[in-house]
Design an enzyme around this catalytic site. Structure first.
Site: not given
Length: 175
Positions: A106, A156, A133, A76
């Protein structure tokens, strides 16, 4: 970069690729009112966009070449894919508006971060996955077939096939 090794994002070759992607994104996102052109435009930059796949503009990515989309994938509006490592999305997935998928990572060592090093870890999303969403998928995550990720979740860790997760960080939920 694709091997997950540390690299400098300011490398001139990488900057040139990002500039080429930015030019392509301007054309792709400019085609918002012309859905008939989307598949052809995707073929110019995305590694693979399977038959029947829809990516609704605006869409944003770093390179495009590292994104593989299965058949009948629906992405979307307003999604961001940081594809410094491969992003693979299986057939029949539904990705809600504003979903972010990050492969860029990082160093945890502040001196290495200050020196400009980055790395990447791939994200793999199985078949028939629904991502609500505003969800964020972090580097290195694999989401199994038929899983559901609730809107606004921050994923995660890996999500098992058929699991439903939600929250920050995303945790298993039941119906």
């Amino acid at each position: 970069m694709l091997a997950g090794m540390q690299y400098h994002a300011s490398d001139p070759d990488l900057r040139a690729e990002q500039n080429a992607t930015a030019a392509w994104l301007a054309r792709y996102n400019g085609a918002l009112g012309d859905p008939a052109s989307w598949q052809s435009l995707l073929g110019e930059r995305i590694a693979r966009a399977g038959q029947g796949t829809t990516v609704r503009p605006p869409f944003h990515c770093d390179y495009g070449w590292h994104i593989t989309l299965g058949a009948r994938v629906f992405i979307n509006f307003d999604c961001v894919f940081l594809d410094v490592a491969p992003i693979v999305i299986g057939d029949d997935c539904r990705i809600g508006p504003g979903v972010h998928i990050y492969t860029a990572d990082h160093p945890r060592d502040p001196a290495l971060r200050r020196a400009g090093f980055e790395s990447g870890r791939p994200v793999t999303i199985g078949r028939n996955v629904w991502i609500g969403g505003g969800a964020i998928i972090l580097p290195g995550v694999t989401i199994g077939d038929d899983a559901i990720v609730g809107a606004g979740s921050v994923v995660t860790h890996d999500v098992a096939a058929g699991a439903q997760v939600a929250g920050n960080p995303a945790q298993p939920i039941s119906d």
